[in-house]
Design an enzyme around this catalytic site. Structure first.
Site, PDB file in Angstrom:
ATOM      1  N   LYS A 119       0.830  -1.212   0.000  1.00  5.58           N
ATOM      2  CA  LYS A 119       0.000   0.000   0.000  1.00  5.58           C
ATOM      3  C   LYS A 119       0.861   1.257   0.000  1.00  5.58           C
ATOM      4  O   LYS A 119       0.501   2.261  -0.621  1.00  5.58           O
ATOM      5  CB  LYS A 119      -0.950   0.000   1.205  1.00  5.58           C
ATOM      6  CG  LYS A 119      -2.082  -1.005   1.032  1.00  5.58           C
ATOM      7  CD  LYS A 119      -3.168  -0.821   2.063  1.00  5.58           C
ATOM      8  CE  LYS A 119      -4.249  -1.878   1.870  1.00  5.58           C
ATOM      9  NZ  LYS A 119      -5.234  -1.895   2.935  1.00  5.58           N
ATOM     10  N   LYS A 158      -3.779 -11.349  -6.824  1.00  6.88           N
ATOM     11  CA  LYS A 158      -5.084 -11.674  -6.239  1.00  6.88           C
ATOM     12  C   LYS A 158      -6.178 -10.778  -6.833  1.00  6.88           C
ATOM     13  O   LYS A 158      -5.893  -9.653  -7.253  1.00  6.88           O
ATOM     14  CB  LYS A 158      -5.044 -11.559  -4.706  1.00  6.88           C
ATOM     15  CG  LYS A 158      -5.073 -10.172  -4.167  1.00  6.88           C
ATOM     16  CD  LYS A 158      -5.421 -10.123  -2.679  1.00  6.88           C
ATOM     17  CE  LYS A 158      -5.530  -8.656  -2.284  1.00  6.88           C
ATOM     18  NZ  LYS A 158      -5.924  -8.346  -0.958  1.00  6.88           N
ATOM     19  N   LYS A 182     -10.250  -5.287  -5.150  1.00  4.30           N
ATOM     20  CA  LYS A 182     -11.170  -4.161  -5.357  1.00  4.30           C
ATOM     21  C   LYS A 182     -10.500  -3.047  -6.130  1.00  4.30           C
ATOM     22  O   LYS A 182     -11.142  -2.288  -6.819  1.00  4.30           O
ATOM     23  CB  LYS A 182     -11.572  -3.563  -3.995  1.00  4.30           C
ATOM     24  CG  LYS A 182     -12.359  -4.458  -3.098  1.00  4.30           C
ATOM     25  CD  LYS A 182     -12.594  -3.740  -1.767  1.00  4.30           C
ATOM     26  CE  LYS A 182     -12.471  -4.693  -0.616  1.00  4.30           C
ATOM     27  NZ  LYS A 182     -12.494  -4.134   0.698  1.00  4.30           N
TER      28      LYS A 182
HETATM   29  P1  TYM Z   1     -10.422  -6.548   3.028  1.00  2.00           P
HETATM   30  O1  TYM Z   1     -11.524  -5.552   3.170  1.00  2.00           O
HETATM   31  O2  TYM Z   1      -9.313  -6.231   2.092  1.00  2.00           O
HETATM   32  O3  TYM Z   1     -11.016  -7.940   2.603  1.00  2.00           O
HETATM   33  C1  TYM Z   1     -12.113  -8.516   3.278  1.00  2.00           C
HETATM   34  C2  TYM Z   1     -11.953 -10.032   3.325  1.00  2.00           C
HETATM   35  O4  TYM Z   1     -11.903 -10.566   1.996  1.00  2.00           O
HETATM   36  C3  TYM Z   1     -10.757 -11.404   1.872  1.00  2.00           C
HETATM   37  N1  TYM Z   1     -10.264 -11.309   0.484  1.00  2.00           N
HETATM   38  C4  TYM Z   1     -10.058 -12.360  -0.328  1.00  2.00           C
HETATM   39  N2  TYM Z   1     -10.229 -13.671  -0.141  1.00  2.00           N
HETATM   40  C5  TYM Z   1      -9.941 -14.487  -1.175  1.00  2.00           C
HETATM   41  N3  TYM Z   1      -9.503 -14.054  -2.376  1.00  2.00           N
HETATM   42  C6  TYM Z   1      -9.314 -12.737  -2.609  1.00  2.00           C
HETATM   43  N4  TYM Z   1      -8.895 -12.308  -3.798  1.00  2.00           N
HETATM   44  C7  TYM Z   1      -9.598 -11.811  -1.556  1.00  2.00           C
HETATM   45  N5  TYM Z   1      -9.540 -10.464  -1.442  1.00  2.00           N
HETATM   46  C8  TYM Z   1      -9.940 -10.170  -0.184  1.00  2.00           C
HETATM   47  C9  TYM Z   1      -9.764 -10.849   2.866  1.00  2.00           C
HETATM   48  O5  TYM Z   1      -8.791 -11.821   3.231  1.00  2.00           O
HETATM   49  C10 TYM Z   1     -10.666 -10.472   4.018  1.00  2.00           C
HETATM   50  O6  TYM Z   1     -10.952 -11.613   4.819  1.00  2.00           O
HETATM   51  N6  TYM Z   1      -7.697  -5.718   7.119  1.00  2.00           N
HETATM   52  C11 TYM Z   1      -8.871  -6.401   6.609  1.00  2.00           C
HETATM   53  C12 TYM Z   1     -10.146  -6.039   7.324  1.00  2.00           C
HETATM   54  C13 TYM Z   1     -10.108  -6.201   8.798  1.00  2.00           C
HETATM   55  C14 TYM Z   1     -10.227  -7.416   9.519  1.00  2.00           C
HETATM   56  C15 TYM Z   1     -10.148  -7.073  10.892  1.00  2.00           C
HETATM   57  C16 TYM Z   1     -10.404  -8.749   9.126  1.00  2.00           C
HETATM   58  C17 TYM Z   1      -9.955  -5.196   9.711  1.00  2.00           C
HETATM   59  N7  TYM Z   1      -9.992  -5.721  10.951  1.00  2.00           N
HETATM   60  C18 TYM Z   1     -10.226  -8.021  11.875  1.00  2.00           C
HETATM   61  C19 TYM Z   1     -10.475  -9.710  10.133  1.00  2.00           C
HETATM   62  C20 TYM Z   1     -10.391  -9.357  11.478  1.00  2.00           C
HETATM   63  C21 TYM Z   1      -9.040  -6.030   5.151  1.00  2.00           C
HETATM   64  O7  TYM Z   1      -8.613  -5.004   4.709  1.00  2.00           O
HETATM   65  O8  TYM Z   1      -9.831  -6.904   4.453  1.00  2.00           O
END
Ligand code: TYM
Length: 334
Positions: A115, A197, A200
């Site tokens: 990032k 991967k 978004k």
């Molecule tokens: P974020 O918002 O980027 O993604 C949300 C969830 O989606 C999963 N994910 C994927 N899984 C499989 N293939 C992909 N291409 C893919 N892209 C995203 C992510 O692994 C995630 O589970 N930091 C985290 C959010 C967060 C969080 C937490 C998660 C904040 N606090 C506490 C768990 C526990 C994030 O940015 O996820």
């Protein structure tokens, strides 16, 4: 444990359009696990501002995401679905945990490096300490399990290390959380570049299937997905594009990759891509319909936001007070 059940915590950022990766890697598993655990599903809006956001847009996306959690099948009467910014304990615990996290640990986080490279004009301290806020999210609810995709594994490992470090000094304060990865779908790759991967923030919209894509768009993206010229229907790393499509199809239909390979052995990639498109459409259509219905019910969504913010504050304040006592903050006078 909460009310005799183990606790689950997870969250998603309300940034960008959610992709099939978010659904198959996280949201779908949340729904499967929700009966078994006492669940907290947060819209992590505080994490979102580590990247510059348009305020009105962030508010709109946060509400859409919260609505989507419910549309995906999470019952907001049974599961605590809430905005991170509505429970002040997240920020308060994050500050304390910052003092138990080393710069060296944060420097190793690959998401920070990615990032920071992408947003070189705004490498703020929040972006750096982002994983500490994430640790606070999880530890505040004494979560036993955290269902996420593979890309969050490193943050989960750090969370466990911070919790263990704290417990070693002050006794058993935090539950040490386990990560939960789905059998298939924990890392969905871009349809245009299967070495990256699905994300978004991908500049190429054909690489990602968005949860609100219409059936024609989904079908078109699947048909155009990059595969290989081997014409050999196998599930292996050497054929990453095909492997990714097999993962998507298997996760959407509940089949194993082995079953999928048997089903399509000897048939053309073109035919398989159509089947993948159909499988994705049949998973996303009910979600989209329910989302459209719920979005119109403003009073209902508002009532959920209010009730669940209260619940999140009530539960999280217990851990917070305990931690504050442990580190030596003075007792409150009632
Ligand atoms: P974020 O918002 O980027 O993604 C949300 C969830 O989606 C999963 N994910 C994927 N899984 C499989 N293939 C992909 N291409 C893919 N892209 C995203 C992510 O692994 C995630 O589970 N930091 C985290 C959010 C967060 C969080 C937490 C998660 C904040 N606090 C506490 C768990 C526990 C994030 O940015 O996820």
């Amino acid at each position: 444990m909460l009310d005799g059940k183990k606790v689950l915590f997870s969250g998603m950022q309300a940034t960008g359009n959610l992709t099939l990766g978010n659904y198959l890697g996280a949201l779908k598993n949340w729904v499967t696990l929700s009966d078994e655990y006492e669940c907290f599903y947060s819209v992590v809006d505080m994490h979102s501002i580590t990247i510059r956001q348009d305020p009105a847009e962030l508010r709109r996306r946060a509400r859409n995401l919260l609505t989507l959690y419910i549309a995906a099948g999470l019952d907001p009467e049974k599961n605590c679905i809430y905005y991170q910014s509505h429970a002040s304990g997240h920020a308060e615990l994050a500050w304390i945990l910052n003092c138990f996290t080393y710069m060296g640990e944060l420097n190793r986080m690959t998401q920070f490096k990615d990032k920071a490279a992408k947003h070189a004009d705004n490498i703020n301290a929040g972006l750096f300490t982002y994983p500490v806020l994430m640790a606070a999210d999880i530890l505040l609810y004494q979560a036993d399990v955290v269902p996420v995709g593979i890309d969050q594994m490193q943050h989960l490992e750090l969370t466990r290390n911070i919790a263990e470090r704290f417990n070693n000094i002050y006794g058993d304060v935090f539950t040490i959380p386990e990560v939960y990865l789905g059998k298939v779908g924990a890392k969905i790759m871009s349809l245009q570049d299967p070495s990256k991967k699905m994300s978004k923030s991908d500049e190429n919209p054909n690489g990602s299937i968005y949860l609100m894509d219409d059936p024609d768009t989904i079908m078109r993206k699947c048909k155009r997905a990059v595969t290989d010229s081997e014409a050999n229907f196998c599930y292996r790393d050497e054929q990453p594009g095909l492997k990714n499509l097999i993962d998507i199809y298997s996760a959407c239909t509940g089949k194993t990759p082995d079953d999928t390979v048997k089903e399509f052995q000897g048939r053309g990639y073109g035919e398989f891509k159509v089947a993948v498109g159909e499988a994705v459409v049949s998973v996303l259509r009910p979600l989209q319909e329910e989302y459209a219905r719920l979005s119109k019910d403003k009073a209902y969504i508002d009532s959920i936001i209010k009730a669940n913010a209260e619940k999140a504050n009530y539960v999280s304040s217990k851990t917070l007070r305990k931690v504050q006592r442990k580190v030596g903050f003075p007792d409150r006078i009632r």
